[in-house]
Design an enzyme around this catalytic site. Structure first.
Site, PDB file in Angstrom:
ATOM      1  N   LYS A  77     -26.794  -4.346  37.052  1.00  0.00           N
ATOM      2  CA  LYS A  77     -25.530  -3.759  36.608  1.00  0.00           C
ATOM      3  C   LYS A  77     -25.398  -2.343  37.139  1.00  0.00           C
ATOM      4  O   LYS A  77     -26.361  -1.572  37.115  1.00  0.00           O
ATOM      5  CB  LYS A  77     -25.449  -3.745  35.074  1.00  0.00           C
ATOM      6  CG  LYS A  77     -24.856  -5.004  34.487  1.00  0.00           C
ATOM      7  CD  LYS A  77     -24.398  -4.787  33.063  1.00  0.00           C
ATOM      8  CE  LYS A  77     -23.569  -5.961  32.570  1.00  0.00           C
ATOM      9  NZ  LYS A  77     -23.003  -5.730  31.236  1.00  0.00           N
ATOM     10  N   GLU A 113     -22.315 -16.525  17.749  1.00  0.00           N
ATOM     11  CA  GLU A 113     -21.523 -16.250  16.555  1.00  0.00           C
ATOM     12  C   GLU A 113     -21.754 -17.276  15.450  1.00  0.00           C
ATOM     13  O   GLU A 113     -21.822 -16.924  14.270  1.00  0.00           O
ATOM     14  CB  GLU A 113     -20.038 -16.199  16.913  1.00  0.00           C
ATOM     15  CG  GLU A 113     -19.647 -15.028  17.802  1.00  0.00           C
ATOM     16  CD  GLU A 113     -19.828 -15.313  19.286  1.00  0.00           C
ATOM     17  OE1 GLU A 113     -19.526 -14.431  20.105  1.00  0.00           O
ATOM     18  OE2 GLU A 113     -20.280 -16.436  19.630  1.00  0.00           O
ATOM     19  N   ARG A 148     -15.148 -18.286  16.411  1.00  0.00           N
ATOM     20  CA  ARG A 148     -16.150 -19.182  16.983  1.00  0.00           C
ATOM     21  C   ARG A 148     -17.137 -19.676  15.925  1.00  0.00           C
ATOM     22  O   ARG A 148     -17.897 -20.610  16.178  1.00  0.00           O
ATOM     23  CB  ARG A 148     -16.904 -18.468  18.110  1.00  0.00           C
ATOM     24  CG  ARG A 148     -15.992 -17.807  19.127  1.00  0.00           C
ATOM     25  CD  ARG A 148     -16.752 -17.263  20.309  1.00  0.00           C
ATOM     26  NE  ARG A 148     -16.871 -18.271  21.350  1.00  0.00           N
ATOM     27  CZ  ARG A 148     -17.604 -18.110  22.455  1.00  0.00           C
ATOM     28  NH1 ARG A 148     -18.302 -17.012  22.623  1.00  0.00           N
ATOM     29  NH2 ARG A 148     -17.647 -19.058  23.361  1.00  0.00           N
TER      30      ARG A 148
END
Length: 621
Positions: A276, A361, A389
């Site tokens: 990243k 989740e 979710r």
């Protein structure tokens, strides 16, 4: 930018000799940095996928071949190479480019992806459709290591691995980072896999990339390495042909490997390692800080924000630490959103009571339920859009058993630049229909703190939904005080019209009421609704208006209408809220004004509905 300016579609990219791809990557990375620094957006993840994006579009025949990008905030390079370079200055702005793939934006955006872990399922569906229709095409799912922590990804792998004639490629973009630092057994497994130098040496250029004389030796080396280091990789056990890990920034490895994979049949799994922030030292050093940025000067980097109004997220984070200090039973849970949900300080001060469960989740909700059965006091910090979710778990595992779990719902209502995928427009509707639930909506920062305390002390499931960003600047009391459940308060006493406002809509309703001479009630509770207050307002006023920053179908206004009907009260009622359509990205203020939920819009709707033409000036009392 000479090379980049010649690329208006991937077909142009594929005309370039391979020797020009590295210079193109350098131009593309610089363009990304310059562009995002002017508009704001997701930076670290996009800097990390420059070479991978180029390689995929160079090798595969897009859009005929389908690419699905998981958690699509890594697709800026993809957008630039697929004809949208000139629109990048409009990124995440009203009527501008979306920060995520959108099917109605480009034929190259094959699937809308802004929530994680959906790519393998979608790409498998595309691959199966191609097989059924007799079409020769590849389906590629690009998924990050953070997204691999979610159960849905493994459900798809389990399904795909038995489809031996399915042309599916899963590319694991392993950057050792989701948004928060990576967690869980899978991350440790990948780390061990990559740390096996003997195995990596055998695999780092993919299968059949080495010159022919070395091929047989490579195969023997690979078999020996796999037997010594990883007896059976998890992905091969799922039925995939595993290749990697390879350097995701090395085009001389990526392109030959992808070209060979393209010739293979059946489920393929390519493991690439990226970084990243690649190419921008500041983002490489602090990828979380540069994950989602505002405008900044690339030569200086992101500067500390000037002190301003406290955000609702900060209110929650401070409350969580204060409540944890007073009650050792408190446990904080986040599904990979430590920074976004304001839990950094809590993690530092109470590490033994902090749990980041990864992008999972469903698990976060039931994990909280399990803690509650043993007398703990779990607080699940989760965005409104992400709680969707875990809806079955919310009903079946928490509410049905009336377990004491507190839900702190950040990003309720319009969220701005992230758009429809991240907007928390439906929580009031989907929560208020669940038995045993208490649902609260604070009108300011202090009320938010009090409601969090109220939810925490309520011996059952309770949710506090609060918006993104700062509130009205209310003074926040340090005490941990509760409010009476199911009771609203009148904020302004007027005549004729009574506005029943929920949450963040109290402030614009008060502003509109000044012109109309109307009463305003801060209803506070979506469930249980203050029916006595509704009845009293109906008795004392000619017209009732409900205002909510949520969907009107089944929302807080519907609750008021149901209460009036149950009491046999017939009274003109105007329900204001978000319309029955998805609301795109843009400045939050502009978006609220566009749907009539600013002060001017509320006043206009009331005047037009009830024929109020003259301003009524009624003093507060």
């Amino acid at each position: 930018m000479k090379l980049l300016e010649t690329i208006n579609q991937p077909a142009d990219l594929r005309k370039l000799p391979r020797t020009q791809l590295t210079p193109l990557a350098q131009e593309l990375r610089q363009y990304l940095l310059d562009s995002v620094s002017k508009t704001g957006g997701h930076l670290s993840s996009n800097l990390g996928t420059v070479e991978l994006t180029i390689a995929l579009h160079y090798v595969f025949d897009t859009p005929h071949d389908r690419i699905v990008w998981d958690v699509g905030h890594q697709t800026y390079s993809h957008k630039i190479l697929t004809g949208r370079r000139e629109r990048m200055p409009t990124l995440r702005q009203l009527n501008g480019l979306s920060g995520f793939p959108k099917r109605d934006e480009s034929e190259y955006d094959t699937f809308g992806t802004a929530h994680s872990s959906t790519s393998i399922s979608a790409a498998l569906g595309m691959a199966q459709a191609a097989k059924i229709k007799g079409e020769k095409r590849k389906a590629i799912a690009v998924i990050g290591d953070g997204s691999m922590t979610a159960g849905m990804a493994f459900e798809a792998l389990n399904n795909a691995g038995v489809e031996e004639d399915c042309d599916l490629l899963v590319v694991l973009n392993d950057n050792d980072m989701s948004i928060s630092p990576p967690v869980g057994a899978l991350n440790r497994y990948l780390a061990r896999l990559m740390s096996g130098q003997f195995y990596a040496a055998a695999k780092n250029v993919g299968k059949s990339v080495l010159p022919a004389p070395m091929l047989e030796l490579a195969k023997k080396l690979e078999e020996h390495a796999k037997g010594m280091v990883v007896p059976a990789t998890m992905f091969e056990e799922f039925g995939f042909n595993y290749i990697g890990p390879i350097d995701g920034h090395d085009l001389d490895s990526l392109i030959p490997t992808l070209e060979n994979i393209r010739k293979l049949k059946g489920p393929q799994f390519l493991h690439v390692v990226t970084r990243k922030g690649q190419g921008y030292k500041l983002a490489e050093a602090e990828p979380i800080l540069y994950h989602g940025t505002g405008k900044f000067n690339p030569s200086e980097g992101i500067k500390p924000a000037k002190a301003g109004k406290i955000t609702y997220t900060e209110v929650f984070g401070n409350w969580l630490c204060d409540m944890a200090a007073s009650d050792k039973r408190l446990v904080g849970i986040t599904p990979a959103m430590r920074e976004g949900s304001g839990m950094v300080r809590f993690h530092q001060e109470y590490p033994e009571r902090y749990f980041d469960v990864g992008i999972a989740e469903q698990h976060s909700v039931t994990f909280g339920a399990g803690l509650a059965t043993e007398g703990m006091k779990p607080v699940v910090a989760i965005y409104s859009t992400f709680l969707q979710r875990g809806y079955d778990q919310l009903i079946h595992d928490v509410a049905l058993q009336n377990l004491d779990v507190t839900f702190a719902l950040d990003r309720a209502g319009i969220v701005g630049a992230d758009g429809a995928t991240h907007a928390g427009n439906y929580d009031m509707a989907y929560l208020r229909c669940i038995p045993n639930m208490v649902v609260m909506a604070p009108s300011d920062e202090n009320e938010c703190r009090s409601m969090l305390t109220t939810a925490y002390h309520y011996p059952g499931p309770a949710a506090v939904r609060y918006p993104r960003g700062a509130g009205v600047g209310a003074t926040i009391e340090t005490a941990l005080t509760s409010i009476e459940i199911g009771k609203g308060v009148v904020r302004r006493q007027g005549k004729g019209v009574a506005i029943l406002a929920f949450g963040a809509m109290v402030a614009p309703s008060l502003a509109a009421a000044e012109e109309l001479g109307a009463s305003v009630a801060d209803m506070r509770f979506v469930k249980p609704l203050d029916v006595d207050l509704v009845k009293r307002l109906a008795q004392d006023h000619d017209y009732l208006v409900t205002v909510e920053e949520g969907c009107t179908m089944g929302g807080a206004g519907s609750a008021v209408a149901e209460a009036l009907a149950a009491e046999g009260i017939v009274k003109p009622l105007l329900i204001l809220g978000l319309p029955d359509r998805f609301i795109d990205h843009g400045d939050p203020g502009l978006l609220l004004a566009s749907v009539g939920l600013d002060a001017n819009g509320i006043g206009k709707s009331i005047r037009e509905r009830f024929g109020i033409k003259e301003t009524r000036l009624v003093a507060n009392s």
